[in-house]
Design a protein around this motif. Structure first.
Motif, mmCIF file in Angstrom:
data_model
loop_
_atom_site.group_PDB
_atom_site.id
_atom_site.type_symbol
_atom_site.label_atom_id
_atom_site.label_comp_id
_atom_site.label_asym_id
_atom_site.label_seq_id
_atom_site.Cartn_x
_atom_site.Cartn_y
_atom_site.Cartn_z
ATOM 1 N N VAL A 180 0.857 -1.184 0.000
ATOM 2 C CA VAL A 180 0.000 0.000 0.000
ATOM 3 C C VAL A 180 0.895 1.236 0.000
ATOM 4 C CG1 VAL A 180 -1.855 1.240 1.161
ATOM 5 C CG2 VAL A 180 -1.738 -1.258 1.327
ATOM 6 N N ASP A 181 0.765 2.040 -1.033
ATOM 7 C CA ASP A 181 1.566 3.257 -1.189
ATOM 8 C C ASP A 181 0.652 4.463 -0.962
ATOM 9 O OD1 ASP A 181 3.379 5.214 -1.862
ATOM 10 O OD2 ASP A 181 3.281 4.843 -4.020
ATOM 11 N N VAL A 182 0.800 5.091 0.207
ATOM 12 C CA VAL A 182 -0.022 6.254 0.543
ATOM 13 C C VAL A 182 0.736 7.508 0.126
ATOM 14 C CG1 VAL A 182 -1.297 7.474 2.340
ATOM 15 C CG2 VAL A 182 -0.984 4.997 2.506
ATOM 16 N N ASP A 188 -2.432 3.957 -3.552
ATOM 17 C CA ASP A 188 -2.364 2.846 -4.498
ATOM 18 C C ASP A 188 -2.016 1.564 -3.754
ATOM 19 O OD1 ASP A 188 -2.317 4.044 -7.473
ATOM 20 O OD2 ASP A 188 -1.253 5.422 -6.147
ATOM 21 N N TRP A 189 -2.488 0.450 -4.292
ATOM 22 C CA TRP A 189 -2.138 -0.826 -3.681
ATOM 23 C C TRP A 189 -1.892 -1.868 -4.771
ATOM 24 C CZ3 TRP A 189 -6.800 1.663 -3.191
ATOM 25 C CH2 TRP A 189 -7.908 1.077 -3.831
ATOM 26 N N VAL A 190 -0.970 -2.760 -4.480
ATOM 27 C CA VAL A 190 -0.641 -3.861 -5.388
ATOM 28 C C VAL A 190 -0.710 -5.163 -4.604
ATOM 29 C CG1 VAL A 190 1.267 -5.000 -6.578
ATOM 30 C CG2 VAL A 190 0.732 -2.631 -7.103
ATOM 31 N N ARG A 282 1.109 -12.801 3.486
ATOM 32 C CA ARG A 282 2.128 -12.856 4.539
ATOM 33 C C ARG A 282 2.302 -11.512 5.241
ATOM 34 N NH1 ARG A 282 5.308 -17.379 4.683
ATOM 35 N NH2 ARG A 282 5.013 -18.839 2.972
ATOM 36 N N SER A 283 2.144 -10.416 4.505
ATOM 37 C CA SER A 283 2.280 -9.109 5.142
ATOM 38 C C SER A 283 1.661 -8.022 4.276
ATOM 39 C CB SER A 283 3.761 -8.766 5.394
ATOM 40 O OG SER A 283 4.416 -8.445 4.184
ATOM 41 N N ILE A 284 1.319 -6.918 4.929
ATOM 42 C CA ILE A 284 0.946 -5.688 4.243
ATOM 43 C C ILE A 284 2.130 -4.747 4.405
ATOM 44 C CG2 ILE A 284 -0.603 -3.697 4.207
ATOM 45 C CD1 ILE A 284 -2.781 -5.503 5.359
ATOM 46 N N VAL A 285 2.675 -4.303 3.286
ATOM 47 C CA VAL A 285 3.831 -3.400 3.298
ATOM 48 C C VAL A 285 3.330 -1.986 3.049
ATOM 49 C CG1 VAL A 285 6.037 -2.827 2.235
ATOM 50 C CG2 VAL A 285 5.352 -5.230 2.445
ATOM 51 N N LEU A 286 3.533 -1.100 4.018
ATOM 52 C CA LEU A 286 3.099 0.287 3.901
ATOM 53 C C LEU A 286 4.260 1.170 3.494
ATOM 54 C CD1 LEU A 286 0.772 1.090 6.951
ATOM 55 C CD2 LEU A 286 0.149 0.863 4.567
#
Length: 340
Positions: A180-182, A188-190, A282-286
């Motif tokens: 997630v790119d704030v 945006d999210w991929v 496995r994870s949400i990368v912010l």
């Protein structure tokens, strides 16, 4: 200076760039994405060593001079700071000036691969235009830059690559992650398995950090009885955890940030509706400059998923773009060698 790959993340909030230094480390730089018209006279240059000279560059685009750089003014008389917040920002002369400014401050003169990013929802509309516009000769103020080829990738993929660069075993083909790119204007999210992007569960919408700053500005204006147009100073105060100075008062912005949570929750809900349940992630990368603002709401939306705020989130995309560009150039050279 010649460099094989040069990466630029021209965001709505800040312009970030990365390249490989002679030592082998990644060199980076950042400055506000503000491109006001250059002043007709530069009074600061007549300070006789009393006034410090500002680190700015004058960039000419289509015959118009813009001022860009780390010391560009965050305020203007009537709020016109040179910030462009529109869905077609990448087509603007402001964008071109900021991109040239990154080249100016790095000192680069020749680039084999220039890597740029786009919000996910704008990839199809604007990627070809960027590739055509910025290949060739670019005026970077004090010098010209030769660009052999332009590569455009979805912005959040830069953060995915950056996050995985030292942890390859956690980002294998069967490992799913949500990045997630704030950003300043968009979120945006991929959704990716390894480095394969799932188009149906990836997306983006307008609604990044700037909508929070605008909401806070409105609330402060209501309480103070005076219009607040200094969004850049609100951004700076929140990032640095300092009070917002306004007409002789130090204002704590935390209560106003709390009142802005419904806006953040709305954006997170849109994302949640798109990605669905994340039982196998496995994870949400912010990442992104607004990552800290949105982290609480994202944790609440996905309480059972590991959430990681990437180191130096503002620079994550630029570093990832560089790694993607280097890998792509290496593949091309191997292919050419094989053919020969």
């Amino acid at each position: 200076m010649k460099t094989p790959v040069f990466a630029i993340d021209v965001g709505y909030g800040n312009t970030k760039y990365a390249y490989r230094a002679a030592s082998g480390t990644i060199a980076t730089g950042m400055f506000p994405s503000l491109a006001p018209l250059a002043a007709s006279r530069m009074l600061s240059s007549y300070g006789e060593n009393v006034l410090a000279s500002r680190k700015v560059a004058i960039i000419c685009v289509e015959g118009i001079e813009y001022e860009v750089g780390p010391d560009v003014s965050l305020t203007a008389a009537y709020g016109n700071t040179g910030r462009a917040l529109s869905n077609d920002f990448v087509l603007s002369d402001n964008y071109a000036a900021l991109l040239a400014g990154a080249m100016h401050f790095s000192g680069v003169t020749q680039i084999e691969r220039l890597v740029l990013g786009l919000p996910v929802h704008n990839m199809q509309r604007f990627s070809t235009t960027l590739k055509e516009r910025f290949a060739g000769e670019i005026d970077a103020g004090a010098h010209r830059v030769s660009v052999e080829k332009v590569v455009v990738i979805p912005q959040p993929l830069g953060s995915l690559v950056s996050a995985s660069s030292n942890r390859q075993n956690e980002f294998g083909r069967d490992s799913a992650h949500l990045v997630v790119d704030v950003g300043y204007f968009t979120t945006d999210w991929v959704y990716a398995n390894g480095f394969t992007m799932d188009d149906k569960r990836s997306g983006g919408i307008p609604g990044g950090a700037s909508q929070i700053y605008q909401r806070i500005a409105g609330l402060v204006a209501r309480d103070e009885g005076e219009a607040v147009e200094d969004l850049e100073r609100i951004d700076k105060a929140l990032r640095e955890r300092t009070p917002f100075f306004f007409y002789g008062k130090d204002i704590d912005l935390d209560p106003y940030l709390e009142k802005s949570q419904p806006l953040i929750a709305g954006v997170v809900k849109e994302m949640q509706n798109n990605v669905g349940q994340l039982t196998n992630v496995r994870s949400i990368v912010l990442s992104g400059g607004g990552a800290a603002l949105y982290s609480h709401a994202i944790r609440r939306a996905f309480p059972r998923v590991t959430i990681e705020v990437i180191d130096a989130p503002c620079l994550a995309n630029a570093k990832g773009f560089l790694i993607v560009g280097e890998a792509g150039l290496a593949r091309e050279r191997t292919r050419d060698t094989t053919k020969a």
